[in-house]
Design an enzyme around this catalytic site. Structure first.
Site, PDB file in Angstrom:
ATOM      1  N   GLU A  61       0.857  -1.173   0.000  1.00 19.77           N
ATOM      2  CA  GLU A  61       0.000   0.000   0.000  1.00 19.77           C
ATOM      3  C   GLU A  61       0.897   1.228   0.000  1.00 19.77           C
ATOM      4  OE1 GLU A  61      -2.987   0.499   3.008  1.00 19.77           O
ATOM      5  OE2 GLU A  61      -3.308  -1.665   3.058  1.00 19.77           O
ATOM      6  N   ASP A  72      -6.664   7.784  10.834  1.00 18.00           N
ATOM      7  CA  ASP A  72      -5.323   7.372  11.230  1.00 18.00           C
ATOM      8  C   ASP A  72      -4.927   7.858  12.607  1.00 18.00           C
ATOM      9  OD1 ASP A  72      -4.299   5.813   9.028  1.00 18.00           O
ATOM     10  OD2 ASP A  72      -4.490   7.646   7.846  1.00 18.00           O
TER      11      ASP A  72
END
Lengths: 273, 403
Positions: A61, A72
């Protein structure tokens, strides 16, 4: 994971699909590390992609730094901020991937906030990403309901689109999400934000079995997957383990980040079930 | 002549024309769906409306007055200036209208904890207040820069039992507080409700906040008919995220007699029109995705959120509610901007001329209202929403003006 000779692939065959069918044929599983492109610079990111390829990761990724990454935790937020402070932009990430594409057999998946995609324009972003050598997309803030145009654009470019299934997702909805995915389904291991954790949630294995019942699309598990034992646990049922914050944490504390990452990637690959 | 919106907004997916929607991680999908269901059930329950009416009257102190500002009117030298006194609502700002409503929804959902983001601290204070009243655990996220600028509000929240969590990341202001609250909610949504303070965020937040704030516009329509004997020519309100303006404007967009009433939102022009020097998303921004919805935002060409600036911590936000974006593009509402300096001048003027110390947020609306009134004949009227009081801003005003 072996060199798969992608030059012989027909253009209609996704690299991601080929990777997972090859793995399934060998009863093997995938490690999917995540790196923030441009942290601390794009040259290092290219080095990390080559290192991941050598270590035996199957897919990487590539995270596009975003100013407001609400899904996040502190590790990735700080990583993205370092990348932005270093001046990375979207075009720079595309150029880096174009440079490294022919040197690795990894699948390369763009993990990118829809804020960025919308600003570029969906069609333009997808076609530039495809041209750079990306194989798929994860748009973590794009809902199932809004995903139609993105899936169509990804399909037209010959790339995959992976949506997220969360612990709070009822199984009927998870089935619909899986059906809207190509390549793999991103299974969020825990509620909350990204970040390294000491242990995986105990109910995860049951969730993975339940998901396995409703879809044949490969399952990749992330959020809190931090060490080889976690990789083994999730890949006992799922097809891939995604490791992000734990890798970034380890590199941040290291004198030789690339060597450290290479060592950790090998350990994580060793954990694959 | 702008065409008034005729369709019900938003649609089932939360779109106001091209704007709105729900751009959130899947982890939050369930919580947002649950909130929609709870809100629809509450709307259909007469007991809920009765409870809101009672709280509005007895706890918040509604209806807030609509009053003529005679000396400001004289000073502007044109049309009459009327002010809607949301500063007289309990806690000193309109934010309480929404906080009380969302706390009732929290109780209906069986949740025990609420979280909120705050910029100027007014929404944080309102949420802490409502949480104390309804015995809910409360945590407010606030940028450390804003904690410095709005210290009295930090103390107020703490006295009412809320935990105030400072946010250091990014610009340490409202957008970063919003990020922190969304991150908390990602992990806690099964037991926690996120009380968003403005008409922003994923559907159904812009709808819910607008509806709870619409008490402002409904009262204003009735008070205008009663006190002016007619509707005004123009209504103004400041716009950061846009909740006081949405609450004031929405009933005017829906009233069949109000189609000719000009509606003007006033954005923070900061230090000027250069990138990073203002927070005027509708004036200078472009459509983009931020904090869960598609609206006008301040972003660079890669979609990275711009730095923003306003003397007012409550307007210091790089986005705006999607319904404002819809109103702008449809032409129903026009949006102006005024600078920090103009807002500070208006702040001092209304203090001296009317004995009202306004928040810096609505000082922006006042600066523009003076221009609007000056251009009007004396038989016309402009109504301004004075969305909050300015005690919280004294330290900052003294610092900026060197008083």
């Amino acid at each position: 994971m072996g060199r798969l000779g992608f030059s012989t692939l027909s253009p209609m065959k996704h690299r991601i699909d080929a990777i997972f069918s090859d793995l399934q044929a060998r009863d093997a599983k995938a490690l999917m590390p995540f790196f923030t492109a441009g942290d601390p610079d794009l040259t290092t990111t290219a080095d990390l992609l080559r290192a991941a390829d050598t270590a035996g990761a199957a897919v990487c990724e590539v995270g596009f730094a975003f100013s407001d990454p609400v899904a996040d935790g502190p590790t990735i937020e700080a990583s993205m901020q370092r990348a932005l402070d270093g001046g990375v932009d979207v075009q720079g990430v595309f150029d880096m991937v174009r440079g490294v594409r022919d040197q690795v057999s990894l699948g390369l998946v763009a993990m990118v906030s829809y804020s960025i995609v919308h600003r570029w324009g969906l069609e333009r972003f997808v076609s530039e990403a495809a041209d750079a050598g990306f194989d798929g997309f994860i748009f973590p803030d794009l809902s199932l309901e809004a995903s139609g145009p993105a899936r169509a654009a990804a399909d037209a470019a010959g790339l995959t689109l992976s949506l997220l299934v969360a612990p709070t997702t009822p199984i009927e909805r998870a089935k619909k999400i899986a059906a809207a995915c190509s390549g793999f389904v991103y299974v969020v291991a825990r509620s909350g934000i990204t970040g390294a954790r000491a242990a995986l949630p105990p109910e995860l294995t049951d969730r993975l079995h339940a998901l396995r019942e409703v879809t044949d699309v490969p399952l990749a598990v992330g959020f809190g997957v931090s060490k080889p034992e976690h990789v083994r646990d999730v890949t006992t049922v799922a097809d891939a383990a995604i490791v992000a914050s734990a890798l970034i944490d380890r590199m941040q504390g290291a004198d030789q980040p690339l060597d450290t990452a290479t060592l950790m990637l090998k350990e994580l690959v060793g954990g694959l079930a | 002549m702008p065409t008034p919106p005729t369709l019900a907004q938003p649609d089932a997916a939360g779109y106001y024309g091209a704007f709105g929607g729900s751009y959130i991680p899947e982890t939050l999908h369930h919580a947002v769906l649950e909130l929609s269901a709870a809100y629809e059930a509450a709307k259909a329950d007469p007991a809920f409306a009765a409870q809101m009416d009672e709280l509005n009257r007895d706890y918040i102190g509604r209806a807030t007055p609509l009053q003529l500002a005679p000396r400001l009117t004289e000073r502007a030298g044109g049309g009459q200036i009327w002010i809607k006194r949301e500063d007289l609502a309990h806690t000193g700002a309109h934010k309480i209208n929404n906080a009380i409503g969302q706390c009732l929804l929290t109780l209906r959902m069986g949740k025990k904890r609420i979280i909120a983001e705050t910029g100027a601290g007014q929404h944080g204070v309102a949420t802490a207040t409502a949480a104390a009243k309804f015995n809910l655990e409360c945590e407010v996220f606030m940028g450390t820069e804003d904690m410095r600028r709005q210290r009295p509000n930090v103390l107020r929240m703490q006295l009412m039992g809320a935990k105030v969590t400072g946010v250091e990341s990014g610009s340490a202001t409202l957008k970063d507080a919003t990020n922190a609250a969304m991150r908390d909610w990602m992990a806690t949504s099964e037991t926690t409700h996120y009380t968003i303070g403005s008409v922003v965020g994923p559907h159904p937040f812009p709808l819910i906040v607008r509806d709870f704030q619409s008490v402002i516009g409904r009262e204003t329509l009735a008070q205008c008919r009663d006190q002016l004997g007619r509707l005004p020519e123009c209504v103004t309100a400041c716009v950061g995220g846009g909740s006081n303006a949405a609450g004031m404007f929405y009933p005017f967009t829906q009233d069949p007699d109000a189609h000719d009433v000009k509606l003007v939102g006033v954005e923070p022009g900061g230090l000027g029109s250069e990138f990073g020097k203002h927070a005027a998303s509708l004036t200078h921004g472009r459509p983009g995705v931020l904090h869960g919805s598609l609206s006008y935002v301040l972003q660079d060409d890669d979609g990275q959120t711009s730095p923003v600036h306003s003397v007012s911590a409550g307007l210091d936000y790089p986005g705006v509610g999607p319904e404002h974006a819809y109103w702008k593009d449809s032409g129903r509402v026009t949006y102006a901007s005024v600078t920090d300096t103009e807002a500070l001048e208006a702040f001092q003027l209304i203090s001296k001329l009317e004995g009202i110390l306004p928040a810096l947020e609505c000082s922006h609306a006042l600066a523009h209202t003076l221009k609007v009134a000056a251009a009007m004949p004396q038989d016309q009227a402009v109504v301004m929403n004075l969305s909050g009081r300015g005690d919280k801003d004294l330290d900052e005003v003294v610092r900026v003006l060197g008083l």
